[in-house]
Design an enzyme around this catalytic site. Structure first.
Site, mmCIF file in Angstrom:
data_model
loop_
_atom_site.group_PDB
_atom_site.id
_atom_site.type_symbol
_atom_site.label_atom_id
_atom_site.label_comp_id
_atom_site.label_asym_id
_atom_site.label_seq_id
_atom_site.Cartn_x
_atom_site.Cartn_y
_atom_site.Cartn_z
ATOM 1 N N SER A 34 4.171 -22.132 5.028
ATOM 2 C CA SER A 34 4.340 -21.730 6.428
ATOM 3 C C SER A 34 3.006 -21.783 7.184
ATOM 4 C CB SER A 34 4.980 -20.341 6.541
ATOM 5 O OG SER A 34 4.118 -19.341 6.081
ATOM 6 N N ASN A 35 1.901 -21.565 6.487
ATOM 7 C CA ASN A 35 0.598 -21.702 7.154
ATOM 8 C C ASN A 35 0.272 -23.166 7.428
ATOM 9 O OD1 ASN A 35 -0.993 -19.047 7.553
ATOM 10 N ND2 ASN A 35 -0.017 -18.792 5.560
ATOM 11 N N MET A 111 -2.650 -21.242 -5.055
ATOM 12 C CA MET A 111 -2.597 -20.136 -6.013
ATOM 13 C C MET A 111 -3.382 -20.423 -7.293
ATOM 14 S SD MET A 111 -0.999 -18.099 -4.145
ATOM 15 C CE MET A 111 -0.606 -16.705 -5.202
ATOM 16 N N ARG A 112 -4.478 -21.161 -7.170
ATOM 17 C CA ARG A 112 -5.354 -21.441 -8.307
ATOM 18 C C ARG A 112 -6.767 -21.004 -7.967
ATOM 19 N NH1 ARG A 112 -2.686 -22.134 -12.577
ATOM 20 N NH2 ARG A 112 -4.510 -23.087 -13.524
ATOM 21 N N ASN A 128 -10.075 -20.025 3.332
ATOM 22 C CA ASN A 128 -8.876 -19.502 2.675
ATOM 23 C C ASN A 128 -8.294 -18.398 3.559
ATOM 24 O OD1 ASN A 128 -6.994 -19.041 0.497
ATOM 25 N ND2 ASN A 128 -8.129 -17.182 0.012
ATOM 26 N N HIS A 130 -6.073 -14.801 3.229
ATOM 27 C CA HIS A 130 -5.677 -13.785 2.238
ATOM 28 C C HIS A 130 -4.921 -12.671 2.969
ATOM 29 C CE1 HIS A 130 -5.901 -11.514 -1.473
ATOM 30 N NE2 HIS A 130 -6.273 -10.468 -0.765
HETATM 31 C C1 GRF Z 1 -0.015 -16.274 2.485
HETATM 32 O O1 GRF Z 1 0.452 -14.965 2.502
HETATM 33 C C2 GRF Z 1 -1.508 -16.293 2.277
HETATM 34 O O2 GRF Z 1 -2.144 -15.174 2.796
HETATM 35 C C3 GRF Z 1 -1.642 -16.327 0.788
HETATM 36 O O3 GRF Z 1 -0.559 -17.114 0.343
HETATM 37 C C4 GRF Z 1 0.508 -17.034 1.277
HETATM 38 C C5 GRF Z 1 0.913 -18.446 1.626
HETATM 39 O O4 GRF Z 1 2.085 -18.477 2.395
HETATM 40 N N1 GRF Z 1 -2.912 -16.847 0.399
HETATM 41 P P1 GRF Z 1 2.641 -19.880 2.918
HETATM 42 O O5 GRF Z 1 2.851 -20.779 1.700
HETATM 43 O O6 GRF Z 1 1.648 -20.460 3.863
HETATM 44 O O7 GRF Z 1 3.950 -19.557 3.576
#
Ligand code: GRF
Length: 213
Positions: A34-35, A111-112, A128, A130
């Protein structure tokens, strides 16, 4: 304006961003993306002067790959299970990013843990996001950590990436209230909405602070 957005607030050292050349981004993501979508949309809406050169993802079937297809962004699967070490994976990542002319690396749900191999290749140019107000609640399950601690304000942080996890220079933050009946999912959704607002702005702000040689 919803109650959530009315109560959320942006925390940034400087939001007046000076103009910059079109930024060449490489996005790294593991899951939903989603980001990634928010950044692509901000570029399309001309709120961020950038181009996504490539998406790197590590989980086959991750939803982010379909999002990249819809935005006509080339994507490359680098499955960590096919590499003998974190460093070997990062070498492949660096090579892919450099081949595509990437200048800024945007970790969006990657997630690594990354190694000095990647950090040295893009020093000061890796960001990044968070889901906590760093330096509180680093690492996994940040939203659950915040709820368990009983904080009344939670949020998200865009920061530069350094070797120590979730510890680099803070670029931008947004705060959201923790409500009495919150579940991790509800609080996560509120934080996510703010992530989508600040990440494109934070990219522009960070880029205005570092020049590319
Ligand atoms: C987000 O909550 C971000 O803060 C964390 O991983 C999540 C990623 O969400 N690092 P998306 O895949 O962008 O929906």
């Amino acid at each position: 304006m919803s109650t959530d957005s009315a109560m959320s607030s942006l925390i940034s050292p400087d939001t007046s961003v000076s103009p910059h050349p079109t930024l060449k981004l490489g996005v790294m993501a593991s899951g939903s993306g989603s980001n990634f979508e928010a950044i692509a949309q901000a570029i399309a809406d001309r709120q961020l002067n950038a181009q996504i050169q490539v998406l790197i993802y590590n989980n086959p079937g991750a939803k982010v790959a379909a999002r990249a297809d819809r935005w006509s962004v080339p994507s490359v699967l680098l499955d960590h299970r096919n590499f003998s070490s974190r460093e070997a994976l990062d070498e492949a990542i660096v090579s892919t990013l450099q081949q595509r002319g990437v200048e800024w690396v945007i970790m969006a749900g990657w997630m690594r843990i990354v190694t000095p191999v990647l950090i040295a290749a893009f020093r000061d140019r890796i960001l990044n996001i968070h889901p906590s107000l760093l330096p509180s609640f680093k690492g996994n399950r940040a939203v659950e950590q915040a709820l368990k601690a009983g904080v009344k304000i939670a949020g998200c942080t865009v920061h530069r990436v350094v070797t120590e996890v979730d510890s680099g220079e803070i670029i931008m933050q947004a705060a959201v209230p923790v409500l009495p009946d919150d579940t991790p999912e509800r609080l996560q959704n509120r934080i996510h909405a703010q992530e989508h607002c600040i990440y494109p702005r934070a990219i522009a702000l960070a880029a205005s602070q570092v020049s590319i040689d």
